[in-house]
Design a protein around this motif. Sequence first.
Motif, PDB file in Angstrom:
ATOM      1  N   GLY A 151      24.284 -34.799   7.585  1.00  0.00           N
ATOM      2  CA  GLY A 151      24.393 -35.978   6.589  1.00  0.00           C
ATOM      3  C   GLY A 151      23.446 -36.776   6.348  1.00  0.00           C
ATOM      4  N   ARG A 152      24.632 -37.903   5.811  1.00  0.00           N
ATOM      5  CA  ARG A 152      23.790 -38.564   5.368  1.00  0.00           C
ATOM      6  C   ARG A 152      22.887 -39.832   6.893  1.00  0.00           C
ATOM      7  NH1 ARG A 152      27.668 -44.159   4.963  1.00  0.00           N
ATOM      8  NH2 ARG A 152      28.368 -43.233   6.929  1.00  0.00           N
ATOM      9  N   GLY A 153      22.538 -39.868   8.151  1.00  0.00           N
ATOM     10  CA  GLY A 153      21.894 -40.075   8.541  1.00  0.00           C
ATOM     11  C   GLY A 153      21.550 -41.503   8.718  1.00  0.00           C
ATOM     12  N   SER A 154      22.709 -42.231   9.198  1.00  0.00           N
ATOM     13  CA  SER A 154      22.502 -43.235   9.284  1.00  0.00           C
ATOM     14  C   SER A 154      22.108 -43.808  10.123  1.00  0.00           C
ATOM     15  CB  SER A 154      23.809 -44.453   8.694  1.00  0.00           C
ATOM     16  OG  SER A 154      24.411 -44.354   9.562  1.00  0.00           O
ATOM     17  N   ASN A 155      22.729 -43.077  11.691  1.00  0.00           N
ATOM     18  CA  ASN A 155      21.997 -43.942  12.995  1.00  0.00           C
ATOM     19  C   ASN A 155      20.355 -42.203  12.921  1.00  0.00           C
ATOM     20  OD1 ASN A 155      24.428 -43.971  14.962  1.00  0.00           O
ATOM     21  ND2 ASN A 155      25.721 -42.569  13.417  1.00  0.00           N
ATOM     22  N   MET A 156      20.567 -42.165  12.440  1.00  0.00           N
ATOM     23  CA  MET A 156      18.627 -41.125  12.600  1.00  0.00           C
ATOM     24  C   MET A 156      18.118 -42.537  12.068  1.00  0.00           C
ATOM     25  SD  MET A 156      15.507 -40.766  11.006  1.00  0.00           S
ATOM     26  CE  MET A 156      17.047 -40.213   8.621  1.00  0.00           C
ATOM     27  N   ALA A 189      22.577 -36.197  16.211  1.00  0.00           N
ATOM     28  CA  ALA A 189      22.986 -37.704  14.495  1.00  0.00           C
ATOM     29  C   ALA A 189      23.736 -37.034  13.809  1.00  0.00           C
ATOM     30  CB  ALA A 189      22.141 -38.430  14.793  1.00  0.00           C
ATOM     31  N   GLY A 190      25.156 -36.743  14.029  1.00  0.00           N
ATOM     32  CA  GLY A 190      26.401 -36.500  13.405  1.00  0.00           C
ATOM     33  C   GLY A 190      25.714 -34.936  12.698  1.00  0.00           C
ATOM     34  N   ILE A 221      25.679 -38.581  20.016  1.00  0.00           N
ATOM     35  CA  ILE A 221      26.364 -40.357  19.820  1.00  0.00           C
ATOM     36  C   ILE A 221      28.250 -39.454  19.009  1.00  0.00           C
ATOM     37  CG2 ILE A 221      25.782 -40.732  17.364  1.00  0.00           C
ATOM     38  CD1 ILE A 221      26.000 -43.522  18.285  1.00  0.00           C
ATOM     39  N   HIS A 222      28.969 -39.826  19.270  1.00  0.00           N
ATOM     40  CA  HIS A 222      30.970 -39.411  19.385  1.00  0.00           C
ATOM     41  C   HIS A 222      31.364 -41.539  19.213  1.00  0.00           C
ATOM     42  CE1 HIS A 222      34.239 -37.646  19.089  1.00  0.00           C
ATOM     43  NE2 HIS A 222      34.419 -37.883  19.575  1.00  0.00           N
ATOM     44  N   PRO A 223      31.912 -40.663  17.679  1.00  0.00           N
ATOM     45  CA  PRO A 223      32.670 -42.625  17.874  1.00  0.00           C
ATOM     46  C   PRO A 223      34.132 -42.284  17.914  1.00  0.00           C
ATOM     47  CG  PRO A 223      32.791 -40.405  15.801  1.00  0.00           C
ATOM     48  CD  PRO A 223      32.270 -39.615  16.830  1.00  0.00           C
ATOM     49  N   GLU A 265      27.158 -48.216  16.185  1.00  0.00           N
ATOM     50  CA  GLU A 265      26.665 -47.128  16.685  1.00  0.00           C
ATOM     51  C   GLU A 265      24.986 -47.243  16.144  1.00  0.00           C
ATOM     52  OE1 GLU A 265      28.119 -43.529  14.433  1.00  0.00           O
ATOM     53  OE2 GLU A 265      30.332 -44.171  14.902  1.00  0.00           O
ATOM     54  N   ARG A 291      30.894 -48.333  12.705  1.00  0.00           N
ATOM     55  CA  ARG A 291      28.983 -47.731  11.825  1.00  0.00           C
ATOM     56  C   ARG A 291      28.087 -48.734  13.215  1.00  0.00           C
ATOM     57  NH1 ARG A 291      28.227 -42.804   8.624  1.00  0.00           N
ATOM     58  NH2 ARG A 291      30.760 -42.840   9.196  1.00  0.00           N
TER      59      ARG A 291
HETATM   60  C1  GRF Z   1      28.695 -40.705  13.378  1.00  0.00           C
HETATM   61  O1  GRF Z   1      29.744 -41.286  12.810  1.00  0.00           O
HETATM   62  C2  GRF Z   1      28.629 -40.308  14.309  1.00  0.00           C
HETATM   63  O2  GRF Z   1      29.404 -41.202  15.451  1.00  0.00           O
HETATM   64  C3  GRF Z   1      28.972 -39.009  14.733  1.00  0.00           C
HETATM   65  O3  GRF Z   1      28.571 -38.900  13.027  1.00  0.00           O
HETATM   66  C4  GRF Z   1      28.463 -39.227  12.036  1.00  0.00           C
HETATM   67  C5  GRF Z   1      26.870 -39.138  11.878  1.00  0.00           C
HETATM   68  O4  GRF Z   1      26.697 -40.119  10.820  1.00  0.00           O
HETATM   69  N1  GRF Z   1      28.784 -37.882  15.459  1.00  0.00           N
HETATM   70  P1  GRF Z   1      25.177 -40.600   9.807  1.00  0.00           P
HETATM   71  O5  GRF Z   1      24.949 -39.050   9.302  1.00  0.00           O
HETATM   72  O6  GRF Z   1      24.520 -40.875  10.950  1.00  0.00           O
HETATM   73  O7  GRF Z   1      25.714 -41.566   8.512  1.00  0.00           O
END
Ligand code: GRF
Length: 325
Positions: free
Chosen positions: A17-22, A93-94, A114-116, A180, A177
Amino acid sequence: MPETAPQRARIAVFVSGRGSNMAALLYTSRLDDAPYEIALVASNDPGAEALALAEAEGIATFALSHKGMTREAHDAAMEDAARKVGADHIALAGYMRILTPDFVKRWEGRMLNIHPSLLPKYTGLDTHARAIAAGDTHGGVSVHLVTEDLDAGEVLGQIAVAIRPNETAESLAERVRFAEHQLYPRVLARHVARPYDAGWLLDRVRDLALALPQTHERESHGSPGWRVGTEKSGKYFAYFSDQHHGTPHISLLVKCGGMDELEALVEDQPHAYHKPAYYGASGWLGVILNRPGVDWDAVAERLHRSWQAVAPKSAMRSMDAADQF
Ligand code: GRF
Protein backbone atom coordinates in the motif's frame (compact mmCIF):
# COMPACT_ATOMS: atom_id res chain seq x y z
CA MET A 1 31.99 2.08 13.80
CA PRO A 2 34.46 -0.43 15.18
CA GLU A 3 37.01 -1.95 12.87
CA THR A 4 35.09 -5.20 12.78
CA ALA A 5 31.76 -3.60 11.83
CA PRO A 6 30.04 -5.64 9.17
CA GLN A 7 28.92 -4.38 5.82
CA ARG A 8 25.50 -2.81 5.98
CA ALA A 9 22.74 -5.41 5.83
CA ARG A 10 20.73 -5.36 2.61
CA ILE A 11 16.99 -5.20 3.13
CA ALA A 12 14.18 -6.00 0.71
CA VAL A 13 10.96 -4.31 1.83
CA PHE A 14 7.68 -5.92 0.73
CA VAL A 15 4.69 -3.58 0.59
CA SER A 16 1.13 -3.54 -0.69
CA GLY A 17 0.00 0.00 0.00
CA ARG A 18 1.01 3.46 0.98
CA GLY A 19 4.40 2.52 2.37
CA SER A 20 4.77 4.96 5.23
CA ASN A 21 6.73 2.34 7.18
CA MET A 22 8.87 1.69 4.13
CA ALA A 23 9.56 5.45 4.03
CA ALA A 24 10.54 5.41 7.72
CA LEU A 25 12.97 2.55 7.06
CA LEU A 26 14.32 4.20 3.94
CA TYR A 27 15.01 7.60 5.47
CA THR A 28 16.53 6.09 8.59
CA SER A 29 18.79 4.00 6.40
CA ARG A 30 20.24 7.24 5.07
CA LEU A 31 21.69 8.19 8.43
CA ASP A 32 25.47 7.77 8.66
CA ASP A 33 25.37 5.08 11.29
CA ALA A 34 22.50 3.00 9.88
CA PRO A 35 23.46 -0.67 9.92
CA TYR A 36 21.23 -1.45 6.95
CA GLU A 37 20.33 -0.17 3.50
CA ILE A 38 17.20 -0.65 1.43
CA ALA A 39 18.17 -2.79 -1.54
CA LEU A 40 14.68 -3.25 -2.98
CA VAL A 41 11.07 -2.29 -2.55
CA ALA A 42 8.79 -4.99 -3.96
CA SER A 43 5.03 -5.14 -4.20
CA ASN A 44 2.18 -7.38 -5.29
CA ASP A 45 0.34 -4.22 -6.37
CA PRO A 46 1.98 -2.41 -9.30
CA GLY A 47 -0.04 0.68 -8.37
CA ALA A 48 1.21 0.83 -4.77
CA GLU A 49 2.15 4.36 -3.74
CA ALA A 50 5.20 2.92 -1.99
CA LEU A 51 6.74 1.96 -5.35
CA ALA A 52 6.53 5.48 -6.72
CA LEU A 53 8.19 6.87 -3.61
CA ALA A 54 10.96 4.26 -3.73
CA GLU A 55 11.60 5.08 -7.40
CA ALA A 56 11.79 8.79 -6.67
CA GLU A 57 14.39 8.03 -4.01
CA GLY A 58 16.49 5.92 -6.39
CA ILE A 59 15.69 2.57 -4.83
CA ALA A 60 15.31 -0.52 -7.03
CA THR A 61 11.71 -1.71 -7.26
CA PHE A 62 9.90 -4.84 -8.34
CA ALA A 63 6.17 -5.15 -8.95
CA LEU A 64 4.14 -8.19 -9.86
CA SER A 65 0.42 -8.56 -9.41
CA HIS A 66 -0.55 -11.81 -7.73
CA LYS A 67 -3.76 -11.99 -9.72
CA GLY A 68 -4.07 -15.19 -11.72
CA MET A 69 -0.91 -16.67 -10.16
CA THR A 70 -0.52 -19.47 -7.65
CA ARG A 71 0.76 -18.45 -4.24
CA GLU A 72 3.91 -20.52 -4.81
CA ALA A 73 4.68 -18.89 -8.16
CA HIS A 74 4.10 -15.39 -6.83
CA ASP A 75 6.22 -15.97 -3.72
CA ALA A 76 8.97 -17.46 -5.90
CA ALA A 77 9.04 -14.36 -8.11
CA MET A 78 9.17 -12.03 -5.10
CA GLU A 79 11.92 -14.10 -3.49
CA ASP A 80 13.88 -14.18 -6.72
CA ALA A 81 13.75 -10.39 -6.92
CA ALA A 82 15.02 -10.15 -3.32
CA ARG A 83 17.85 -12.57 -3.99
CA LYS A 84 18.88 -10.79 -7.20
CA VAL A 85 19.66 -7.62 -5.24
CA GLY A 86 21.55 -9.65 -2.62
CA ALA A 87 19.01 -9.04 0.16
CA ASP A 88 19.88 -10.72 3.42
CA HIS A 89 16.71 -9.71 5.25
CA ILE A 90 13.12 -9.08 4.26
CA ALA A 91 11.03 -6.46 6.02
CA LEU A 92 7.29 -6.81 5.50
CA ALA A 93 5.67 -3.40 5.78
CA GLY A 94 1.97 -3.60 5.11
CA TYR A 95 2.41 -6.57 2.78
CA MET A 96 -1.09 -7.99 2.56
CA ARG A 97 -0.23 -11.52 1.50
CA ILE A 98 0.11 -14.73 3.46
CA LEU A 99 3.43 -16.32 2.52
CA THR A 100 3.97 -19.99 1.72
CA PRO A 101 5.58 -22.06 4.52
CA ASP A 102 8.63 -22.96 2.43
CA PHE A 103 9.38 -19.33 1.72
CA VAL A 104 8.97 -18.45 5.40
CA LYS A 105 11.27 -21.28 6.40
CA ARG A 106 14.04 -20.22 4.06
CA TRP A 107 14.05 -16.74 5.63
CA GLU A 108 13.61 -17.88 9.20
CA GLY A 109 15.11 -15.31 11.56
CA ARG A 110 15.66 -12.94 8.65
CA MET A 111 12.12 -11.82 7.87
CA LEU A 112 10.35 -9.24 10.04
CA ASN A 113 6.83 -7.83 10.06
CA ILE A 114 5.17 -4.85 11.68
CA HIS A 115 1.74 -5.42 13.15
CA PRO A 116 -0.51 -2.72 14.62
CA SER A 117 -1.33 -4.28 18.00
CA LEU A 118 0.39 -5.31 21.20
CA LEU A 119 0.94 -8.94 20.23
CA PRO A 120 -0.06 -11.56 21.24
CA LYS A 121 -3.27 -9.53 21.37
CA TYR A 122 -5.23 -9.03 18.17
CA THR A 123 -3.54 -10.89 15.38
CA GLY A 124 -5.12 -10.37 11.97
CA LEU A 125 -7.19 -7.38 10.90
CA ASP A 126 -9.17 -4.55 12.58
CA THR A 127 -6.78 -4.46 15.50
CA HIS A 128 -7.57 -0.92 16.66
CA ALA A 129 -11.35 -1.36 16.63
CA ARG A 130 -10.97 -4.60 18.58
CA ALA A 131 -8.71 -2.99 21.22
CA ILE A 132 -11.21 -0.14 21.69
CA ALA A 133 -14.20 -2.50 21.83
CA ALA A 134 -12.45 -4.60 24.48
CA GLY A 135 -12.00 -1.52 26.67
CA ASP A 136 -8.20 -1.76 26.57
CA THR A 137 -6.27 1.16 28.02
CA HIS A 138 -3.65 0.87 25.26
CA GLY A 139 -3.31 -0.16 21.68
CA GLY A 140 0.07 -0.25 20.07
CA VAL A 141 2.44 -1.79 17.60
CA SER A 142 4.76 -4.79 17.48
CA VAL A 143 7.63 -5.83 15.26
CA HIS A 144 8.06 -9.57 15.17
CA LEU A 145 9.85 -12.33 13.32
CA VAL A 146 7.75 -14.01 10.67
CA THR A 147 6.91 -17.65 11.26
CA GLU A 148 4.38 -19.91 9.64
CA ASP A 149 1.66 -18.91 12.10
CA LEU A 150 0.14 -15.52 11.38
CA ASP A 151 1.59 -12.73 13.58
CA ALA A 152 2.96 -15.31 16.03
CA GLY A 153 6.78 -15.16 15.73
CA GLU A 154 9.11 -13.81 18.42
CA VAL A 155 8.26 -10.21 19.29
CA LEU A 156 11.38 -8.09 18.83
CA GLY A 157 9.95 -4.79 20.03
CA GLN A 158 6.71 -3.03 20.98
CA ILE A 159 5.40 0.44 21.75
CA ALA A 160 2.14 0.91 23.65
CA VAL A 161 -0.10 3.82 22.63
CA ALA A 162 -2.74 5.14 25.04
CA ILE A 163 -6.39 4.85 24.04
CA ARG A 164 -8.13 8.14 24.85
CA PRO A 165 -11.79 8.76 25.63
CA ASN A 166 -13.90 8.84 22.47
CA GLU A 167 -11.10 7.23 20.52
CA THR A 168 -12.04 5.86 17.11
CA ALA A 169 -10.20 3.18 15.19
CA GLU A 170 -9.08 5.88 12.75
CA SER A 171 -7.77 8.30 15.38
CA LEU A 172 -5.94 5.50 17.16
CA ALA A 173 -4.48 4.18 13.90
CA GLU A 174 -3.16 7.63 13.12
CA ARG A 175 -1.31 7.89 16.44
CA VAL A 176 -0.09 4.31 16.34
CA ARG A 177 1.42 5.18 12.97
CA PHE A 178 3.80 7.62 14.68
CA ALA A 179 4.89 4.82 17.00
CA GLU A 180 5.29 2.45 14.05
CA HIS A 181 7.69 4.81 12.34
CA GLN A 182 9.83 5.05 15.48
CA LEU A 183 9.78 1.36 16.23
CA TYR A 184 10.46 -0.38 12.93
CA PRO A 185 13.79 1.31 12.06
CA ARG A 186 15.15 0.81 15.57
CA VAL A 187 14.13 -2.82 15.85
CA LEU A 188 15.44 -3.62 12.39
CA ALA A 189 18.76 -1.93 13.20
CA ARG A 190 19.09 -3.93 16.41
CA HIS A 191 18.12 -7.13 14.67
CA VAL A 192 20.60 -6.91 11.81
CA ALA A 193 23.38 -6.09 14.29
CA ARG A 194 22.57 -9.11 16.45
CA PRO A 195 24.80 -11.64 14.64
CA TYR A 196 27.80 -9.43 15.46
CA ASP A 197 26.88 -8.87 19.07
CA ALA A 198 29.05 -10.84 21.50
CA GLY A 199 26.28 -11.20 24.09
CA TRP A 200 23.84 -12.63 21.58
CA LEU A 201 26.47 -14.98 20.12
CA LEU A 202 27.48 -16.18 23.58
CA ASP A 203 23.86 -16.97 24.48
CA ARG A 204 23.46 -19.07 21.34
CA VAL A 205 26.70 -20.98 21.90
CA ARG A 206 25.86 -21.51 25.57
CA ASP A 207 22.43 -22.97 24.69
CA LEU A 208 24.03 -25.41 22.25
CA ALA A 209 26.89 -26.39 24.55
CA LEU A 210 24.73 -26.97 27.62
CA ALA A 211 22.22 -29.00 25.58
CA LEU A 212 24.87 -31.74 25.35
CA PRO A 213 24.82 -34.34 28.16
CA GLN A 214 26.74 -33.89 31.41
CA THR A 215 28.00 -30.43 30.62
CA HIS A 216 28.59 -27.36 32.75
CA GLU A 217 30.05 -23.93 32.24
CA ARG A 218 33.28 -22.75 33.81
CA GLU A 219 35.26 -19.62 33.10
CA SER A 220 38.83 -20.05 32.01
CA HIS A 221 41.25 -17.12 31.85
CA GLY A 222 38.30 -14.74 31.62
CA SER A 223 36.52 -16.63 28.82
CA PRO A 224 33.37 -18.69 29.18
CA GLY A 225 34.11 -22.37 28.64
CA TRP A 226 32.13 -25.59 28.71
CA ARG A 227 33.20 -28.89 30.18
CA VAL A 228 31.85 -32.40 30.01
CA GLY A 229 32.03 -34.73 32.99
CA THR A 230 31.86 -33.96 36.68
CA GLU A 231 32.59 -30.57 38.22
CA LYS A 232 35.74 -32.13 39.64
CA SER A 233 37.25 -34.05 36.75
CA GLY A 234 35.38 -32.67 33.71
CA LYS A 235 37.25 -31.66 30.55
CA TYR A 236 36.81 -28.59 28.40
CA PHE A 237 35.27 -29.16 24.97
CA ALA A 238 34.60 -25.52 24.02
CA TYR A 239 35.53 -21.93 24.79
CA PHE A 240 34.01 -18.65 23.71
CA SER A 241 36.56 -16.10 22.61
CA ASP A 242 35.52 -12.46 22.28
CA GLN A 243 38.24 -10.76 20.27
CA HIS A 244 40.96 -12.18 22.45
CA HIS A 245 44.64 -11.59 21.94
CA GLY A 246 44.07 -8.83 19.42
CA THR A 247 42.03 -10.79 16.88
CA PRO A 248 38.94 -9.14 15.38
CA HIS A 249 37.09 -12.44 15.66
CA ILE A 250 34.41 -13.53 18.05
CA SER A 251 34.77 -17.26 17.89
CA LEU A 252 33.96 -20.63 19.30
CA LEU A 253 37.02 -22.74 20.07
CA VAL A 254 36.54 -26.47 19.61
CA LYS A 255 38.69 -29.54 19.30
CA CYS A 256 38.89 -30.74 15.70
CA GLY A 257 40.28 -33.84 14.03
CA GLY A 258 43.89 -32.77 14.50
CA MET A 259 46.48 -30.24 13.35
CA ASP A 260 46.18 -31.17 9.66
CA GLU A 261 42.44 -30.57 9.61
CA LEU A 262 42.88 -27.32 11.53
CA GLU A 263 45.54 -25.94 9.16
CA ALA A 264 43.54 -26.99 6.09
CA LEU A 265 40.32 -25.37 7.29
CA VAL A 266 42.07 -22.12 8.16
CA GLU A 267 43.81 -22.02 4.80
CA ASP A 268 40.78 -22.95 2.67
CA GLN A 269 38.13 -20.95 4.52
CA PRO A 270 39.83 -18.04 6.28
CA HIS A 271 36.49 -16.20 6.53
CA ALA A 272 35.04 -19.04 8.62
CA TYR A 273 37.97 -20.43 10.64
CA HIS A 274 41.07 -19.16 12.36
CA LYS A 275 43.91 -20.55 14.41
CA PRO A 276 43.57 -18.93 17.83
CA ALA A 277 46.65 -17.62 19.61
CA TYR A 278 48.03 -20.09 22.20
CA TYR A 279 45.04 -22.46 21.92
CA GLY A 280 45.64 -23.18 18.22
CA ALA A 281 48.96 -24.76 18.98
CA SER A 282 47.22 -27.36 21.12
CA GLY A 283 44.65 -28.22 18.47
CA TRP A 284 41.82 -25.81 19.22
CA LEU A 285 40.07 -24.57 16.08
CA GLY A 286 38.47 -21.10 16.05
CA VAL A 287 35.04 -21.09 14.37
CA ILE A 288 34.40 -17.45 13.47
CA LEU A 289 30.93 -16.31 14.52
CA ASN A 290 30.84 -12.56 13.86
CA ARG A 291 30.39 -12.81 10.12
CA PRO A 292 27.44 -13.00 7.75
CA GLY A 293 25.80 -16.35 7.04
CA VAL A 294 26.99 -18.47 9.97
CA ASP A 295 25.56 -21.98 9.61
CA TRP A 296 24.36 -22.72 13.15
CA ASP A 297 23.67 -26.38 12.37
CA ALA A 298 27.35 -26.71 11.46
CA VAL A 299 28.35 -24.92 14.68
CA ALA A 300 26.21 -27.38 16.66
CA GLU A 301 27.86 -30.26 14.83
CA ARG A 302 31.35 -28.94 15.63
CA LEU A 303 30.43 -28.63 19.30
CA HIS A 304 29.07 -32.15 19.28
CA ARG A 305 32.25 -33.56 17.73
CA SER A 306 34.44 -31.69 20.18
CA TRP A 307 32.30 -32.97 23.06
CA GLN A 308 32.70 -36.53 21.73
CA ALA A 309 36.47 -36.11 21.59
CA VAL A 310 36.74 -35.55 25.36
CA ALA A 311 33.53 -36.96 26.88
CA PRO A 312 33.87 -39.79 29.41
CA LYS A 313 32.18 -43.10 28.58
CA SER A 314 29.23 -42.46 30.90
CA ALA A 315 28.35 -39.26 29.00
CA MET A 316 28.70 -41.07 25.67
CA ARG A 317 26.26 -43.69 26.88
CA SER A 318 23.65 -41.08 27.79
CA MET A 319 24.09 -39.54 24.35
CA ASP A 320 23.66 -42.93 22.66
CA ALA A 321 20.53 -43.51 24.70
CA ALA A 322 19.17 -40.09 23.69
CA ASP A 323 19.94 -40.82 20.03
CA GLN A 324 17.70 -43.85 20.13
CA PHE A 325 14.63 -41.70 20.62
C1 GRF B 1 0.67 -0.49 9.12
O1 GRF B 1 -0.34 -0.12 9.99
C2 GRF B 1 1.34 -1.76 9.60
O2 GRF B 1 1.36 -1.89 10.98
C3 GRF B 1 0.44 -2.81 8.98
O3 GRF B 1 0.09 -2.29 7.72
C4 GRF B 1 0.14 -0.88 7.76
C5 GRF B 1 1.04 -0.43 6.65
O4 GRF B 1 1.02 0.96 6.50
N1 GRF B 1 1.10 -4.09 8.93
P1 GRF B 1 2.06 1.67 5.51
O5 GRF B 1 1.81 1.09 4.12
O6 GRF B 1 3.43 1.35 6.01
O7 GRF B 1 1.76 3.12 5.57
